[in-house]
Design a protein around this motif. Structure first.
Motif, PDB file in Angstrom:
ATOM      1  N   PRO A   1       0.838  -1.197   0.000  1.00 52.66           N
ATOM      2  CA  PRO A   1       0.000   0.000   0.000  1.00 52.66           C
ATOM      3  C   PRO A   1       0.874   1.247   0.000  1.00 52.66           C
ATOM      4  O   PRO A   1       1.968   1.256   0.555  1.00 52.66           O
ATOM      5  N   ARG A   2       0.359   2.271  -0.661  1.00 49.03           N
ATOM      6  CA  ARG A   2       1.074   3.542  -0.700  1.00 49.03           C
ATOM      7  C   ARG A   2       1.001   4.166   0.681  1.00 49.03           C
ATOM      8  O   ARG A   2      -0.080   4.375   1.225  1.00 49.03           O
ATOM      9  N   THR A   3       2.152   4.460   1.254  1.00 50.25           N
ATOM     10  CA  THR A   3       2.171   5.039   2.596  1.00 50.25           C
ATOM     11  C   THR A   3       1.936   6.539   2.532  1.00 50.25           C
ATOM     12  O   THR A   3       1.115   7.073   3.235  1.00 50.25           O
ATOM     13  N   SER A   4       2.667   7.213   1.689  1.00 53.51           N
ATOM     14  CA  SER A   4       2.458   8.645   1.507  1.00 53.51           C
ATOM     15  C   SER A   4       3.167   9.062   0.236  1.00 53.51           C
ATOM     16  O   SER A   4       4.096   8.413  -0.221  1.00 53.51           O
ATOM     17  N   SER A   5       2.694  10.141  -0.342  1.00 51.94           N
ATOM     18  CA  SER A   5       3.357  10.638  -1.542  1.00 51.94           C
ATOM     19  C   SER A   5       4.394  11.672  -1.118  1.00 51.94           C
ATOM     20  O   SER A   5       4.270  12.295  -0.064  1.00 51.94           O
ATOM     21  N   PRO A   6       5.446  11.828  -1.924  1.00 47.52           N
ATOM     22  CA  PRO A   6       6.473  12.800  -1.552  1.00 47.52           C
ATOM     23  C   PRO A   6       5.900  14.206  -1.511  1.00 47.52           C
ATOM     24  O   PRO A   6       4.953  14.524  -2.230  1.00 47.52           O
ATOM     25  N   SER A   7       6.483  15.041  -0.677  1.00 48.14           N
ATOM     26  CA  SER A   7       6.005  16.413  -0.575  1.00 48.14           C
ATOM     27  C   SER A   7       6.264  17.146  -1.883  1.00 48.14           C
ATOM     28  O   SER A   7       7.092  16.727  -2.696  1.00 48.14           O
ATOM     29  N   ASN A   8       5.541  18.222  -2.084  1.00 49.15           N
ATOM     30  CA  ASN A   8       5.692  19.014  -3.298  1.00 49.15           C
ATOM     31  C   ASN A   8       7.132  19.519  -3.426  1.00 49.15           C
ATOM     32  O   ASN A   8       7.703  19.501  -4.516  1.00 49.15           O
ATOM     33  N   GLU A   9       7.741  19.931  -2.324  1.00 48.38           N
ATOM     34  CA  GLU A   9       9.114  20.429  -2.350  1.00 48.38           C
ATOM     35  C   GLU A   9      10.089  19.326  -2.762  1.00 48.38           C
ATOM     36  O   GLU A   9      10.989  19.542  -3.556  1.00 48.38           O
ATOM     37  N   THR A  10       9.905  18.123  -2.225  1.00 51.63           N
ATOM     38  CA  THR A  10      10.762  16.993  -2.572  1.00 51.63           C
ATOM     39  C   THR A  10      10.618  16.649  -4.042  1.00 51.63           C
ATOM     40  O   THR A  10      11.603  16.419  -4.745  1.00 51.63           O
ATOM     41  N   ARG A  11       9.384  16.633  -4.521  1.00 50.69           N
ATOM     42  CA  ARG A  11       9.110  16.319  -5.921  1.00 50.69           C
ATOM     43  C   ARG A  11       9.743  17.373  -6.836  1.00 50.69           C
ATOM     44  O   ARG A  11      10.381  17.034  -7.830  1.00 50.69           O
TER      45      ARG A  11
ATOM     46  N   CYS B   1       4.825  32.770 -10.219  1.00 53.44           N
ATOM     47  CA  CYS B   1       5.763  32.075 -11.107  1.00 53.44           C
ATOM     48  C   CYS B   1       6.158  32.922 -12.316  1.00 53.44           C
ATOM     49  O   CYS B   1       7.139  32.621 -12.990  1.00 53.44           O
ATOM     50  N   GLY B   2       5.390  33.973 -12.602  1.00 58.04           N
ATOM     51  CA  GLY B   2       5.699  34.861 -13.717  1.00 58.04           C
ATOM     52  C   GLY B   2       5.189  34.403 -15.069  1.00 58.04           C
ATOM     53  O   GLY B   2       5.514  34.991 -16.085  1.00 58.04           O
ATOM     54  N   ARG B   3       4.368  33.361 -15.121  1.00 52.98           N
ATOM     55  CA  ARG B   3       3.898  32.841 -16.402  1.00 52.98           C
ATOM     56  C   ARG B   3       2.372  32.791 -16.512  1.00 52.98           C
ATOM     57  O   ARG B   3       1.842  32.269 -17.491  1.00 52.98           O
TER      58      ARG B   3
ATOM     59  N   CYS C   1      -2.194  30.200  -9.412  1.00 56.44           N
ATOM     60  CA  CYS C   1      -0.811  30.070  -9.878  1.00 56.44           C
ATOM     61  C   CYS C   1      -0.231  28.771  -9.325  1.00 56.44           C
ATOM     62  O   CYS C   1      -0.638  28.300  -8.261  1.00 56.44           O
ATOM     63  N   CYS C   2       0.742  28.197 -10.034  1.00 50.55           N
ATOM     64  CA  CYS C   2       1.407  26.981  -9.542  1.00 50.55           C
ATOM     65  C   CYS C   2       2.273  27.282  -8.317  1.00 50.55           C
ATOM     66  O   CYS C   2       2.615  26.386  -7.561  1.00 50.55           O
ATOM     67  N   LYS C   3       2.648  28.556  -8.153  1.00 50.75           N
ATOM     68  CA  LYS C   3       3.433  29.028  -7.005  1.00 50.75           C
ATOM     69  C   LYS C   3       4.792  28.342  -6.881  1.00 50.75           C
ATOM     70  O   LYS C   3       5.279  28.112  -5.776  1.00 50.75           O
ATOM     71  N   THR C   4       5.391  27.956  -7.997  1.00 48.92           N
ATOM     72  CA  THR C   4       6.716  27.347  -7.959  1.00 48.92           C
ATOM     73  C   THR C   4       7.684  28.180  -8.790  1.00 48.92           C
ATOM     74  O   THR C   4       7.301  28.844  -9.734  1.00 48.92           O
ATOM     75  N   MET C   5       8.922  28.141  -8.386  1.00 51.59           N
ATOM     76  CA  MET C   5       9.988  28.781  -9.156  1.00 51.59           C
ATOM     77  C   MET C   5      11.073  27.751  -9.364  1.00 51.59           C
ATOM     78  O   MET C   5      11.592  27.241  -8.373  1.00 51.59           O
ATOM     79  N   PRO C   6      11.421  27.376 -10.568  1.00 51.74           N
ATOM     80  CA  PRO C   6      10.802  27.894 -11.778  1.00 51.74           C
ATOM     81  C   PRO C   6       9.385  27.351 -11.933  1.00 51.74           C
ATOM     82  O   PRO C   6       9.007  26.375 -11.285  1.00 51.74           O
ATOM     83  N   CYS C   7       8.635  27.991 -12.809  1.00 49.79           N
ATOM     84  CA  CYS C   7       7.252  27.593 -13.062  1.00 49.79           C
ATOM     85  C   CYS C   7       7.183  26.113 -13.430  1.00 49.79           C
ATOM     86  O   CYS C   7       8.038  25.591 -14.151  1.00 49.79           O
ATOM     87  N   ILE C   8       6.158  25.450 -12.947  1.00 49.39           N
ATOM     88  CA  ILE C   8       5.973  24.019 -13.202  1.00 49.39           C
ATOM     89  C   ILE C   8       5.962  23.719 -14.700  1.00 49.39           C
ATOM     90  O   ILE C   8       6.403  22.662 -15.140  1.00 49.39           O
TER      91      ILE C   8
END
Length: 184
Positions: free
Chosen positions: A4-14, A77-79, A90-97
């Motif tokens: 079973p999937r225990t947890s998905s990686p955090s957005n920062e880790t990904r 993200c500027g896009r 916004c995706c709120k990531t830098m660089p943009c997703i």
């Protein structure tokens, strides 16, 4: 046995893993000469692993960051582009997703989106077109993005795609009309 999937990686880790993978790709590309780059691009286009629209959007958008009057105050993200109030996300990531190789390989991959669109048509008993139109490829791109970022949402549970994602898909798969976000 299936674990079973225990947890998905955090957005920062990904995002950190994607940035590292992208750096590896860019380092590899720097080792190629002009002829090798041309052959690679031709091969990707001929095999359906890239579209002219996708490549053109990459060429048009790579150096562009919105600024001044074009930048939306809700965008980090500027896009992102001007949207209706409920679509101001916004995706709120830098660089943009949308600039990551993971996004391009997952949400803009022509063969994958075509297969997804055909699967949806088959599921609903719709006739299969010879060539899948851009509006269906774009819709498949939205579904793919949502599954990639949020896993399974469930029936009737919808989220608004970030504006930058919507514009990346609209640029890659243009058409004369766009339906925008529809609530469940």
């Amino acid at each position: 046995p299936i674990r079973p999937r225990t947890s998905s990686p955090s957005n920062e880790t990904r995002l950190a893993a994607e940035a590292e993978r992208e750096k590896g790709f860019l380092d590899f590309v720097k080792t190629l000469n002009e002829e090798q780059l041309r052959k690679t691009l031709e091969g990707l286009l001929c095999r359906g692993q890239a579209s002219v629209g996708t490549i053109q959007s990459i060429l048009d958008n790579t150096p562009v960051m919105l600024s001044g009057d074009n930048r939306q105050e809700w965008c980090s993200c500027g896009r992102c582009h001007e949207e209706t109030e409920k679509e101001q996300k916004c995706c709120k990531t830098m660089p943009c997703i949308t600039t990551t190789t993971q996004f391009a390989g997952t949400c803009l991959h022509l063969n994958t989106l075509e297969a997804s669109a055909r699967e949806s048509l088959d599921y609903f008993g719709e006739p299969q077109p010879v060539v899948v139109p851009n509006n269906l490829l774009r819709k498949a791109g939205y579904r793919t993005y949502m599954c990639w970022r949020y896993n399974h949402l469930g029936k009737g549970n919808r989220k608004v795609a970030p504006s930058c994602v919507a514009w990346a898909l609209r640029t890659a798969f243009p058409s004369s009309t766009y339906m925008g976000h529809r609530s469940a």
